[in-house]
Scaffold this motif. Sequence first.
Motif, PDB file in Angstrom:
ATOM      1  N   VAL A  32      33.285   7.862  63.431  1.00 45.67           N
ATOM      2  CA  VAL A  32      34.312   6.848  63.272  1.00 45.67           C
ATOM      3  C   VAL A  32      35.117   6.565  64.390  1.00 45.67           C
ATOM      4  CG1 VAL A  32      35.890   5.781  61.380  1.00 45.67           C
ATOM      5  CG2 VAL A  32      33.927   7.245  60.813  1.00 45.67           C
ATOM      6  N   PHE A  33      35.792   7.522  64.831  1.00 44.57           N
ATOM      7  CA  PHE A  33      36.761   7.677  65.801  1.00 44.57           C
ATOM      8  C   PHE A  33      36.285   7.166  67.145  1.00 44.57           C
ATOM      9  CE2 PHE A  33      39.592  10.017  63.024  1.00 44.57           C
ATOM     10  CZ  PHE A  33      40.776   9.456  63.312  1.00 44.57           C
ATOM     11  N   THR A  34      35.020   7.547  67.357  1.00 40.52           N
ATOM     12  CA  THR A  34      34.143   7.273  68.522  1.00 40.52           C
ATOM     13  C   THR A  34      34.105   5.703  68.653  1.00 40.52           C
ATOM     14  OG1 THR A  34      33.225   9.447  68.762  1.00 40.52           O
ATOM     15  CG2 THR A  34      32.101   7.410  70.023  1.00 40.52           C
ATOM     16  N   SER A  35      33.811   5.155  67.383  1.00 37.84           N
ATOM     17  CA  SER A  35      33.609   3.693  67.325  1.00 37.84           C
ATOM     18  C   SER A  35      34.906   2.900  67.479  1.00 37.84           C
ATOM     19  CB  SER A  35      33.053   3.508  65.916  1.00 37.84           C
ATOM     20  OG  SER A  35      32.926   2.067  66.004  1.00 37.84           O
ATOM     21  N   LEU A  36      36.040   3.666  66.969  1.00 39.51           N
ATOM     22  CA  LEU A  36      37.216   3.185  67.194  1.00 39.51           C
ATOM     23  C   LEU A  36      37.666   2.938  68.874  1.00 39.51           C
ATOM     24  CD1 LEU A  36      40.063   1.978  66.291  1.00 39.51           C
ATOM     25  CD2 LEU A  36      40.752   4.310  66.145  1.00 39.51           C
ATOM     26  N   PHE A  37      37.300   4.169  69.448  1.00 38.69           N
ATOM     27  CA  PHE A  37      37.853   4.323  70.870  1.00 38.69           C
ATOM     28  C   PHE A  37      36.997   3.369  71.611  1.00 38.69           C
ATOM     29  CE2 PHE A  37      39.759   8.453  69.758  1.00 38.69           C
ATOM     30  CZ  PHE A  37      41.116   8.190  70.153  1.00 38.69           C
ATOM     31  N   VAL A 243      42.868  -1.010  66.666  1.00 41.35           N
ATOM     32  CA  VAL A 243      42.361  -0.859  67.967  1.00 41.35           C
ATOM     33  C   VAL A 243      43.752  -0.904  68.897  1.00 41.35           C
ATOM     34  CG1 VAL A 243      41.417  -2.293  69.919  1.00 41.35           C
ATOM     35  CG2 VAL A 243      40.264  -2.015  67.778  1.00 41.35           C
ATOM     36  N   ALA A 244      44.530  -1.583  68.466  1.00 38.88           N
ATOM     37  CA  ALA A 244      45.884  -1.322  69.321  1.00 38.88           C
ATOM     38  C   ALA A 244      46.575   0.178  69.091  1.00 38.88           C
ATOM     39  CB  ALA A 244      46.952  -2.337  68.804  1.00 38.88           C
TER      40      ALA A 244
END
Length: 255
Positions: A32-37, A243-244
């Motif tokens: 989930v965090f990889t997708s966000l980054f 994303v910000a």
Amino acid sequence: MNSHAPPPRLAILETDTPLPNTKEQYNGYSGVFTSLFDRAATSQALPLSSLLTITAHHVVPDSDVAPVSYPSPEDIDAILITGSKHNAFDDEPWIRDLVDFTRSCIEGGRIRVIGVCFGHQIVGRALGVPVERSDKGWEVAVVEVDLTETGKRLFGLEKLRIHQMHRDIVTDNPAGSISLAHTDLCPVQGFHRPQRYVTVQGHPEFTGAIVTEILRTRNKQGIFSDDFVEEALARADREHDGVAVARGFLRFLRE
């Protein structure tokens, strides 16, 4: 970290396992965090590999998921502690181990620390601030958060809209830290110490689908009432600034 240095090596410390639909799409919360980054990198027209390398480490004893695995400090430049259904103020051995590991990273001065929701609370506890259950109840789905001047600069926003899923709070901003944000329900929404740590109580990594799955599951479990869930679902798909926040985390890693 200068612009010519290799990408920071980020170890994501997974402190929970996603619900079935989210797990099927992303595997673990590191996904989930990889997708966000990745979305944050794309928003800057850059490949994620130029900004960050990511490894995943499950830190909750659960033989059905993965063995407990902490990174070797010499192999990483930063950690990110995820959200969790667990209570950061509990004294289970694995939570004490996580607090101790987090404190050692902060005190060592080289490994930077990012805390999200439960992770934010773990950082607060590692820095000596009590974490407790709020008497104001749950804060869930997309919420408007008031930013301090430092928060505005770090995230590049005047106002922050971010997913929430908590009723536990850090009771104060740690000594030596800078407050980032606050709401009426939760006065400590994030704090920062340059080149050392940054935290947010909200969930920049969550999507409407992830929050909807959590809300419906907790409704079935009797944790959330029908009326509470109906109101929260109306806010689950609102536009938010995850994303910000991720771009702010990337800036923090290169301070």
